[in-house]
Design a protein around this motif. Structure first.
Motif, PDB file in Angstrom:
ATOM      1  N   UNK A   1      34.554  13.631  35.553  1.00  0.00           N
ATOM      2  CA  UNK A   1      33.664  13.977  33.749  1.00  0.00           C
ATOM      3  C   UNK A   1      34.032  14.970  33.693  1.00  0.00           C
ATOM      4  N   UNK A   2      35.308  15.987  33.763  1.00  0.00           N
ATOM      5  CA  UNK A   2      35.237  16.912  33.489  1.00  0.00           C
ATOM      6  C   UNK A   2      36.668  17.123  33.245  1.00  0.00           C
ATOM      7  N   UNK A   3      37.555  17.930  31.990  1.00  0.00           N
ATOM      8  CA  UNK A   3      38.938  18.445  31.770  1.00  0.00           C
ATOM      9  C   UNK A   3      38.922  19.701  32.509  1.00  0.00           C
ATOM     10  N   UNK A   4      39.785  19.571  33.692  1.00  0.00           N
ATOM     11  CA  UNK A   4      39.187  20.815  34.464  1.00  0.00           C
ATOM     12  C   UNK A   4      40.155  22.206  33.920  1.00  0.00           C
ATOM     13  N   UNK A   5      39.764  23.060  33.912  1.00  0.00           N
ATOM     14  CA  UNK A   5      40.741  24.379  33.325  1.00  0.00           C
ATOM     15  C   UNK A   5      40.643  24.929  35.116  1.00  0.00           C
ATOM     16  N   UNK A   6      41.169  25.135  35.829  1.00  0.00           N
ATOM     17  CA  UNK A   6      41.521  26.016  37.226  1.00  0.00           C
ATOM     18  C   UNK A   6      41.557  27.395  36.851  1.00  0.00           C
ATOM     19  N   UNK A   7      42.266  27.223  35.891  1.00  0.00           N
ATOM     20  CA  UNK A   7      43.147  28.833  35.805  1.00  0.00           C
ATOM     21  C   UNK A   7      41.869  30.406  35.412  1.00  0.00           C
ATOM     22  N   UNK A   8      41.259  29.298  33.699  1.00  0.00           N
ATOM     23  CA  UNK A   8      39.833  30.493  33.096  1.00  0.00           C
ATOM     24  C   UNK A   8      39.112  29.995  34.149  1.00  0.00           C
TER      25      UNK A   8
ATOM     26  N   UNK B   1      34.762  20.361  29.270  1.00  0.00           N
ATOM     27  CA  UNK B   1      34.384  18.780  29.313  1.00  0.00           C
ATOM     28  C   UNK B   1      34.499  17.860  28.141  1.00  0.00           C
ATOM     29  N   UNK B   2      34.492  16.611  27.784  1.00  0.00           N
ATOM     30  CA  UNK B   2      35.559  16.002  27.007  1.00  0.00           C
ATOM     31  C   UNK B   2      34.986  16.015  25.256  1.00  0.00           C
ATOM     32  N   UNK B   3      33.715  17.124  25.607  1.00  0.00           N
ATOM     33  CA  UNK B   3      32.841  16.745  24.282  1.00  0.00           C
ATOM     34  C   UNK B   3      34.151  17.222  23.234  1.00  0.00           C
ATOM     35  N   UNK B   4      33.798  16.388  22.124  1.00  0.00           N
ATOM     36  CA  UNK B   4      34.702  17.139  20.496  1.00  0.00           C
ATOM     37  C   UNK B   4      34.290  18.678  20.645  1.00  0.00           C
ATOM     38  N   UNK B   5      35.283  19.439  19.926  1.00  0.00           N
ATOM     39  CA  UNK B   5      35.408  20.867  19.969  1.00  0.00           C
ATOM     40  C   UNK B   5      33.994  21.424  18.711  1.00  0.00           C
ATOM     41  N   UNK B   6      34.243  22.012  18.792  1.00  0.00           N
ATOM     42  CA  UNK B   6      33.315  22.935  17.966  1.00  0.00           C
ATOM     43  C   UNK B   6      33.744  22.193  16.129  1.00  0.00           C
ATOM     44  N   UNK B   7      35.046  22.710  16.272  1.00  0.00           N
ATOM     45  CA  UNK B   7      35.653  22.843  14.646  1.00  0.00           C
ATOM     46  C   UNK B   7      34.825  20.719  14.422  1.00  0.00           C
ATOM     47  N   UNK B   8      35.157  19.687  15.699  1.00  0.00           N
ATOM     48  CA  UNK B   8      34.995  18.821  14.973  1.00  0.00           C
ATOM     49  C   UNK B   8      33.300  18.338  14.690  1.00  0.00           C
ATOM     50  N   UNK B   9      33.034  19.257  15.574  1.00  0.00           N
ATOM     51  CA  UNK B   9      31.323  18.988  15.052  1.00  0.00           C
ATOM     52  C   UNK B   9      30.622  19.162  13.960  1.00  0.00           C
ATOM     53  N   UNK B  10      31.279  20.778  13.728  1.00  0.00           N
ATOM     54  CA  UNK B  10      31.032  21.037  12.540  1.00  0.00           C
ATOM     55  C   UNK B  10      31.567  20.085  11.339  1.00  0.00           C
ATOM     56  N   UNK B  11      32.772  19.627  11.631  1.00  0.00           N
ATOM     57  CA  UNK B  11      32.544  18.411  10.389  1.00  0.00           C
ATOM     58  C   UNK B  11      32.162  17.888  10.070  1.00  0.00           C
TER      59      UNK B  11
ATOM     60  N   UNK C   1      28.247  22.302  40.576  1.00  0.00           N
ATOM     61  CA  UNK C   1      28.366  21.125  39.840  1.00  0.00           C
ATOM     62  C   UNK C   1      29.209  20.440  39.323  1.00  0.00           C
ATOM     63  N   UNK C   2      30.180  22.073  38.887  1.00  0.00           N
ATOM     64  CA  UNK C   2      31.409  21.800  38.470  1.00  0.00           C
ATOM     65  C   UNK C   2      32.691  20.566  38.713  1.00  0.00           C
ATOM     66  N   UNK C   3      32.851  21.662  40.565  1.00  0.00           N
ATOM     67  CA  UNK C   3      33.320  20.951  41.600  1.00  0.00           C
ATOM     68  C   UNK C   3      32.931  18.884  41.438  1.00  0.00           C
TER      69      UNK C   3
END
Length: 234
Positions: free
Chosen positions: A42-49, A86-96, A33-35
């Motif tokens: 649709x992804x800001x993919x991080x290969x190393x992680x 993903x390109x979704x906002x970070x957790x901090x932005x959602x909490x704010x 699915x990620x590939x």
């Protein structure tokens, strides 16, 4: 005799440890699915992680409590990593923005969710699941997933020799200035193309092209005001 027994036990335990290798199993579909999303941009993919996560999943552990605990830890890690890609906002932005989100009506949230869901990609994901379940009966998918992940990391380290994501055709377009009668300026539409995948490089190029285009726009005012009409007062 005791030393020989101890050495034989340690050798047998080491052999058992390295015979506990197993594939990614259901996690293969997770990475497929990620590939697919990466290919669509649709992804800001991080290969190393993701490679580290694969190593975590493949680590040989004997069956038992430790193996089950390892698997249970993998589920939240996989969800967090997927959200991180993903390109979704970070957790901090959602909490704010929590106070603003609670002020939205249920009907608006439902409409927003319907706009967010891409039914075509859901259908493609279902087809991919059926294809994976069918092919996995005869083919081990794990080596292909690991090989693709290593290849993505090598691309990041050495620089892409070929374009991984689909790119749109580029061309030249002519854009006019704000008022009529002013000379037209020609800009490269590749920098302002919205068809490119939303990678960091393309977003930076889009921003730079937009700034450059705005610098070239100007409004030409007349050198003098037109004469006022003569109005006779009777």
């Amino acid at each position: 005799m005791n030393k020989e027994n101890i050495s034989s036990k340690t050798e047998s335990s080491d052999k058992k440890l390295w015979t506990n290798w197993r594939g990614l199993r259901g996690w293969n579909y997770y990475f497929l699915i990620k590939f697919a999303l990466l290919w669509g941009g649709y992804l800001n993919f991080h290969p190393l992680e993701n490679l580290v996560f694969i190593a975590f999943l493949l680590f040989p552990l004997p069956e038992g409590l430790l193996r089950k605990t390892w698997d249970w830890i993998a589920f939240p890690v996989g969800i967090i990593l997927f959200y991180y890609d993903t390109w979704l906002p970070g957790i901090d932005s959602i909490i704010s923005m929590n106070s603003q989100a609670t002020a939205l009506s249920f009907s608006y949230m439902l409409e927003l969710a319907q706009r967010f869901i891409n039914w075509q990609w859901i259908g493609a994901g279902f087809a991919l699941l059926v294809g994976y379940l069918f092919i996995s009966q005869w083919v081990r998918i794990t080596p292909f997933i690991v090989g693709a992940m290593i290849w993505l990391n090598l691309i990041i380290l050495s620089g892409p020799a070929i374009s991984l994501l689909p790119t749109a055709s580029t061309g030249n377009s002519t854009s006019t200035t704000a008022t009529s009668g002013t000379p037209a300026t020609t800009t490269n539409s590749a920098a302002l193309s919205t068809q490119e995948p939303p990678t960091d490089h393309n977003l930076s190029a889009y921003y730079d092209g937009f700034i450059q285009q705005q610098k070239e726009l100007y409004t030409q005012f007349p050198a003098a005001l037109p004469p006022m009409p003569n109005r006779s007062i009777y």
